[in-house]
Design a protein around this motif. Sequence first.
Motif: not given
Length: 419
Positions: A59-82
């Motif tokens: 909430a309240g974060l730009e895409a770059s800020g979100i990217a910084d927060r999730v990089k530690r999870f080392e994601p292999e993929g991304i999806v949404t159903f919304s």
Amino acid sequence: MPRDASLLVTYDYGSLPPVRLAQAAERNGCALVFVTAGSDHAREMTPALEMLGSVVDAAGLEASGIADRVKRFEPEGIVTFSEGRIAPTARLAHLLDLPYHRVEDVGAITKKDLQRERLRDRGVDSVRFCEVARVADVGDALARVGLPAIVKPTTGAASRHTVSVATEAECAEAVTRILADDRARTSSARTTAVVEELLVGRPVEHPWGDYLAVDCLATGDEVRPVFVTSKFALAEPYRERGGYGQASTVPAAELDAARDLACRAVHALGIRTGIADVELKLTADGPRVIEVNGRLGGWVDDLSVRSGSADPADIAVRAALGLPVEPPAVSSGDRLAFHYLVLPPMSAHRVRDVRPGLYALRDRPGVDRVSLSTHRGAVADWRAGTDGTVASVLGTADTHDQLADLVAEIEGADWIDYD
């Protein structure tokens, strides 16, 4: 795929329950990371999401800020159903170099005017349309589109505010409602309406609808059908009453044409990863595109699983992770599953009384679940589309005749009164 692989899920109210997503993730050896954006629904669901995976409050974060927060999870993929999270998901995928819809294609995927333009330019389907940002522009729009016409929000889901109009005055009234409704927004962009040519369906017997949906799997340049959701007759003016499948009352040749058109539409919009949902009108001249949704369609996972046809949750997870995916055979499925929505009449404004009569259907063969989603004093408003559902009935049937009889019982049940 290593057991500690992670899948990002940009989460809000959508077409796949988190529990089903978690089941698919576990089967494919990955952990879920839910990225939430501060909606009331997401906040209410956070405790449940934390039981199924990690939660990142964006909430309240730009895409770059979100990217910084999730990089530690080392994601292999991304999806949404919304529907409302498609654009943010594309931006985040771009920053993390994960396969998803390209940012430059998101407009055509989520905005109905740009989508019509893309489908026309790629030779898939051509429908007259015009975006309207001011009521004063209605006359010019109708000069291009003609009457009768369909009016709907440019972005959004659930058939909210979708209505046919036969006069300029009716069109102006419909546009006025859309422009004044902030709930129609799925982003911070201004609310606009689309006026488009009315597609006339061919005659069908009640309770069947003159339209259907085809969910398709895109893997690179290849697009293949996954599941056909046949539909029930619309509630006035243009509100869905749910669907059924896999077996359909629609003739085989028409289904083949619908699958082919759906796959071409998905490819034309630039969708190259995951499942997309295509709604098609069954006209006298063949199927026509109503709209394409760049995510799994509503009820599709439930109907697919209960009919023994496919496992869309598993397909979506595997596609997002870049794993091999084989869609089900076109003729798969040996049961007829249904999800029927009960909607208030257009004349209703408020629920006056609710009685237990509908629950009697629980004892009927073929009925698996009866759910009420309203109460005495609740607002009843047709403009909310399927979000205004007052009850739903889920089950299976052996034949279409049995299903038609059950629909008649659902609609004939004496259990609710309106003011």
